[in-house]
Write a protein that holds these residues in place. Structure first.
Motif, PDB file in Angstrom:
ATOM      1  N   ALA A   1       0.856  -1.186   0.000  1.00 29.00           N
ATOM      2  CA  ALA A   1       0.000   0.000   0.000  1.00 29.00           C
ATOM      3  C   ALA A   1       0.892   1.237   0.000  1.00 29.00           C
ATOM      4  O   ALA A   1       1.705   1.420   0.910  1.00 29.00           O
ATOM      5  CB  ALA A   1      -0.917  -0.006   1.220  1.00 29.00           C
ATOM      6  N   SER A   2       0.729   2.057  -1.031  1.00 22.75           N
ATOM      7  CA  SER A   2       1.515   3.292  -1.161  1.00 22.75           C
ATOM      8  C   SER A   2       0.556   4.476  -1.183  1.00 22.75           C
ATOM      9  O   SER A   2      -0.422   4.468  -1.927  1.00 22.75           O
ATOM     10  CB  SER A   2       2.339   3.280  -2.457  1.00 22.75           C
ATOM     11  N   ARG A   3       0.840   5.491  -0.367  1.00 24.02           N
ATOM     12  CA  ARG A   3      -0.028   6.661  -0.337  1.00 24.02           C
ATOM     13  C   ARG A   3       0.790   7.915  -0.631  1.00 24.02           C
ATOM     14  O   ARG A   3       1.971   8.002  -0.272  1.00 24.02           O
ATOM     15  CB  ARG A   3      -0.730   6.786   1.010  1.00 24.02           C
ATOM     16  N   ARG A   4       0.148   8.882  -1.285  1.00 24.73           N
ATOM     17  CA  ARG A   4       0.821  10.138  -1.615  1.00 24.73           C
ATOM     18  C   ARG A   4      -0.163  11.296  -1.472  1.00 24.73           C
ATOM     19  O   ARG A   4      -1.320  11.205  -1.897  1.00 24.73           O
ATOM     20  CB  ARG A   4       1.359  10.117  -3.052  1.00 24.73           C
ATOM     21  N   LYS A   5       0.324  12.387  -0.896  1.00 21.58           N
ATOM     22  CA  LYS A   5      -0.462  13.607  -0.807  1.00 21.58           C
ATOM     23  C   LYS A   5      -0.408  14.342  -2.150  1.00 21.58           C
ATOM     24  O   LYS A   5       0.480  14.088  -2.965  1.00 21.58           O
ATOM     25  CB  LYS A   5       0.081  14.488   0.316  1.00 21.58           C
ATOM     26  N   PRO A   6      -1.331  15.286  -2.395  1.00 25.96           N
ATOM     27  CA  PRO A   6      -1.334  16.011  -3.674  1.00 25.96           C
ATOM     28  C   PRO A   6      -0.039  16.793  -3.877  1.00 25.96           C
ATOM     29  O   PRO A   6       0.503  17.386  -2.941  1.00 25.96           O
ATOM     30  CB  PRO A   6      -2.537  16.955  -3.549  1.00 25.96           C
ATOM     31  N   CYS A   7       0.445  16.794  -5.124  1.00 29.32           N
ATOM     32  CA  CYS A   7       1.636  17.571  -5.467  1.00 29.32           C
ATOM     33  C   CYS A   7       1.283  19.009  -5.839  1.00 29.32           C
ATOM     34  O   CYS A   7       2.096  19.910  -5.693  1.00 29.32           O
ATOM     35  CB  CYS A   7       2.374  16.913  -6.635  1.00 29.32           C
TER      36      CYS A   7
END
Length: 326
Positions: free
Chosen positions: A224-230
């Protein structure tokens, strides 16, 4: 699909009766019955042929035209309506199960800490590319929850979409912790955190309950990989895909399942409104379940997504301190 029930003879008169059985956004199924008789006064007509045909109506630009939903008449109309949905499922199964060669190669990738950055990046980018495709088609909508499908040469993908009165960053935190998913998704019976790779990547061992006629429950090993908005307008992303770990090999107790590309994209839609979309590129082991929902024979996806909405609303005040870091 044709069913030849009997022959016609020289001298027979034929009557062809056609009726729309069901409509599926851009296509309709038309049922045709062929009857044969000899004399006008003949009371009994022989039913010699049945056919089920799919028609697409084109607009002035030669693009598929959206069709209105139909309301079946009671009795035979409802029966034909349900049977048309079942035949649509059969067509989807034939296209994506019979012709698909996914079983020839494993979908899971070996987890390698030395290649962690690449695997995490590929996990996120695969989901973003799936979400960005422009040929998603609305399959059904119930109480403002939309089910969309995407058909390509190799995979049948679907995504669910809804608006929730929850802050986007809050929804992102709640959905990115897979250990809480059994609280709203009955397809996740138990979730164990195997390895916290870094702040935004983790590996989980997921156990699912027995579905349908499957003799054993499934288990998954998921990155599971999560990223905040760029940038402004970008979504929060939670991407999931199967990996293999030496510490968690296949066992006789479970049937090892695989997910190729799935996860959530979460968009901020105003002060407190959030658009939550779930995407899944269906694999062969999950495909029968997907086509049952896409064909309208089950509301399982809808009920699960409504449970997700309730989970987000019930827990929207739980993570206030954590939101300060987003």
């Amino acid at each position: 699909m044709f069913h030849f029930r009997g022959p016609s003879q020289v001298g027979d008169r034929l009557v062809l009766k056609a009726i729309v059985n069901n409509a599926f956004k851009h296509s309709m199924e038309v049922g045709v019955c062929v009857e044969a008789y000899r004399q006008e006064a003949e009371a009994h007509r022989r039913h010699i042929n049945s056919a089920f045909m799919t028609f697409v109506v084109l607009d002035p630009n030669d693009q598929p035209q959206m069709l209105p939903w139909i309301r079946p008449q009671p009795g035979d109309g409802e029966r034909r309506y349900r049977e048309a949905s079942a035949r649509r499922k059969i067509r989807l199964d034939r296209k994506y199960i019979v012709s698909c060669k996914q079983e020839e190669m494993p979908l899971s990738v070996p987890w390698d800490p030395s290649n962690q950055v690449y695997l995490s990046y590929n996990n996120i980018s695969s989901l973003k590319m799936l979400a960005a495709k422009d040929n998603w088609a609305l399959s059904s909508e119930i109480n403002q929850v939309g089910l969309y499908t995407l058909e390509d040469d190799k995979y049948l993908s679907f995504h669910m979409e809804m608006l929730v009165n929850v802050d986007a960053a809050h929804a992102f935190l709640l959905l990115s912790d897979l250990r809480r998913r059994p609280e709203w998704d009955k397809h996740y019976r138990n979730v164990e955190l195997v390895q916290q790779v870094d702040e935004d990547d983790a590996i989980y061992h997921v156990i699912s309950p027995i579905l349908g006629t499957d003799p054993k429950p499934q288990d998954f090993v998921i990155l599971a990989s999560r990223r905040k908005p760029c940038d402004h307008g970008d979504p929060y992303v939670i991407a999931l895909r199967s990996v293999t770990l030496p510490t968690h090999p296949e066992t006789p107790e479970y049937r090892r399942g695989e997910t190729l590309c799935s996860g959530f994209c979460v968009w901020r839609e105003g002060d407190q409104m959030t658009k939550v979309s779930y995407y899944n590129q269906a694999t062969s082991g999950f495909l029968n379940y997907v086509t049952t929902n896409v064909a309208g024979l089950s509301l399982e996806f809808y009920n699960t997504f409504k449970a997700c909405e309730k989970f987000l609303l019930d827990n929207r005040n739980d993570l206030a301190p954590s939101l300060q870091t987003l």
